[in-house]
Design an enzyme around this catalytic site. Structure first.
Site, mmCIF file in Angstrom:
data_model
loop_
_atom_site.group_PDB
_atom_site.id
_atom_site.type_symbol
_atom_site.label_atom_id
_atom_site.label_comp_id
_atom_site.label_asym_id
_atom_site.label_seq_id
_atom_site.Cartn_x
_atom_site.Cartn_y
_atom_site.Cartn_z
ATOM 1 N N ARG A 174 -6.418 -5.713 5.245
ATOM 2 C CA ARG A 174 -5.192 -4.973 5.561
ATOM 3 C C ARG A 174 -4.771 -4.007 4.460
ATOM 4 N NH1 ARG A 174 -7.178 -6.808 9.189
ATOM 5 N NH2 ARG A 174 -6.357 -8.253 10.743
ATOM 6 N N SER A 225 2.271 -8.449 13.066
ATOM 7 C CA SER A 225 2.232 -9.586 12.136
ATOM 8 C C SER A 225 3.105 -9.304 10.920
ATOM 9 C CB SER A 225 0.800 -9.852 11.685
ATOM 10 O OG SER A 225 -0.005 -10.245 12.770
ATOM 11 N N GLU A 295 2.695 -8.550 5.354
ATOM 12 C CA GLU A 295 1.763 -7.519 5.834
ATOM 13 C C GLU A 295 2.550 -6.305 6.300
ATOM 14 O OE1 GLU A 295 -1.081 -6.989 9.714
ATOM 15 O OE2 GLU A 295 -1.437 -8.764 8.486
#
EC number: 1.3.1.98
Length: 302
Positions: A174, A225, A295
Site C-alpha cells: 500500500r 480499509s 491505511e
C-alpha cells in the site's frame, strides 16, 4: 487568494472552484472546504496549476475519486487538484494499456476484462482512480498495482515530468515512492496485462464483486480499509476479536460487516472518525499488543 484564482482562470487550467466542500468529493462524504479546487482539463492544466502554486508559494494536494481519504473538518489549505475527466485517456495495444490517471479503476477493470485481458480483475471493487491506485499501490485478492504497472508518468512540483519504471516507483504494501520520498502527481500509467479469455476474466471479476458485496459495507459512505493489515494477522479480524464491530462514536461506526471499515451513518465528522480510529488503536494495543497503522490517508488542516 483572489489573485491566484484569477490567474488560474486566465491560464484556462480547467474548472476553478472557491471554498468547495470536499465532502462532495470523497467517498466518505466528509471534509471541509478546499481554499481553491482545480479540476484540470488535461496534463497542461495540471502543469500550469503547479506552476502557479509554486509562484505564489501555495501548498497543493492532488486527489482522485476521493476513496482512501479522510479530509479534516477544517478543509485543505491551498490548491486541491482533482484529477478526473480531463485525464481519462485510454489506449490499448495488445496486452499493453496506457491510461490517464483520472480514469476510474472499476470502469477500467470491467472494460479490460470484457476484452479478455487478465491481471486487473482484483480491482473490480476498488472505487478509486488509476492515479490514486498507482500512488498507494492499491490491491485486493492477493494482487496489487505493483504486479501490472510497468511505468508511470509523474509531474513533480518543480515542473519536470518523468516516466518512472516499476522499479523506480518502489512499490511495497500500500505504498510507493510517491508518498514521501518523491512527491508528485501521477498523470498516466502503462499497464502490462496478459492474454486471457473474456469468459474467464469476466467470471473472476464477478466473483470478486460478489465477495465484496457480501463482506464490505458499500451501501454506506466509507473510505475503504481504515488500517493496514498487521501481517500475518488481519486488521478486520483483530477488530472483530476485540468485540468492536458496530461500535459508534458520533456519526462514525465500525461496520457490522467488516471490522476494518468505518462508515458514515449520515452525520459523521472527520473528528468522529479520528476519535474512533484512536479508540480502536488503543483497544487493540491493550488486548493484543499490536500497533494498528492507518491505511486511509488523513489530510487537511489540523
Amino acid at each position: 487568494m483572489e489573485q491566484v484564482v484569477k490567474e488560474l482562470q486566465d491560464a484556462q487550467v480547467g474548472k476553478v472552484l472557491v471554498r468547495e466542500p470536499l465532502s462532495r468529493h470523497t467517498t466518505m462524504k466528509i471534509g471541509g472546504p478546499a481554499d481553491i479546487m482545480v479540476i484540470p482539463n488535461g496534463v497542461e492544466g495540471v502543469r500550469k496549476t503547479l506552476q502557479l502554486a509554486k509562484a505564489h508559494h501555495m501548498p497543493w494536494t492532488a486527489i482522485g475519486r476521493g476513496s482512501n481519504l479522510l479530509v479534516s473538518d477544517k478543509g485543505i489549505a491551498g490548491i486541491v487538484i482533482k484529477l478526473g475527466e480531463g485525464l481519462n485517456s485510454l489506449e490499448v495495444q495488445g496486452t499493453t494499456v496506457r491510461v490517464g490517471s483520472g480514469y476510474p479503476l472499476v470502469k477500467l477493470a470491467t472494460l479490460l476484462s470484457r476484452q479478455g485481458l487478465a491481471g486487473l480483475e482484483f480491482a473490480s471493487g476498488i472505487p478509486g482512480s488509476v492515479g490514486g491506485a498507482v500512488y498507494m499501490n492499491a490491491g485486493a485478492h492477493q494482487s496489487d498495482m505493483a504486479n501490472i504497472v510497468s511505468r508511470a508518468l509523474i509531474l513533480f512540483a518543480d515542473g519536470t515530468m518523468e516516466w518512472l519504471t516499476n522499479e523506480d516507483l518502489e512499490f511495497s504494501y500500500r505504498t510507493s515512492v510517491l508518498q514521501k520520498k518523491r512527491p508528485g502527481v501521477v498523470l498516466e500509467a502503462e499497464l502490462q496485462l496478459q492474454e486471457g479469455t473474456r469468459a474467464e476474466t469476466s467470471a473472476l471479476m464477478q466473483k470478486n464483486k460478489d465477495y465484496r458485496r457480501v463482506t464490505q459495507p458499500w451501501d454506506h459512505p466509507c473510505a475503504g480499509s481504515i488500517f493496514r493489515n498487521p501481517l500475518p494477522d488481519y486488521a478486520g479480524n483483530l477488530v472483530e476479536r476485540a468485540g468492536l464491530k458496530g461500535y459508534q462514536i458520533g456519526g462514525a461506526k465500525i461496520s457490522d460487516l467488516h471490522g476494518n471499515f468505518i462508515v458514515n451513518t449520515g452525520t459523521a465528522s472527520a473528528q468522529d472518525v479520528l476519535d474512533l480510529i484512536a479508540f480502536i488503536q488503543n483497544t487493540i494495543r491493550e488486548q493484543f499488543g499490536v500497533d494498528m497503522h492507518t491505511e486511509v490517508e488523513i489530510i487537511g488542516r489540523q
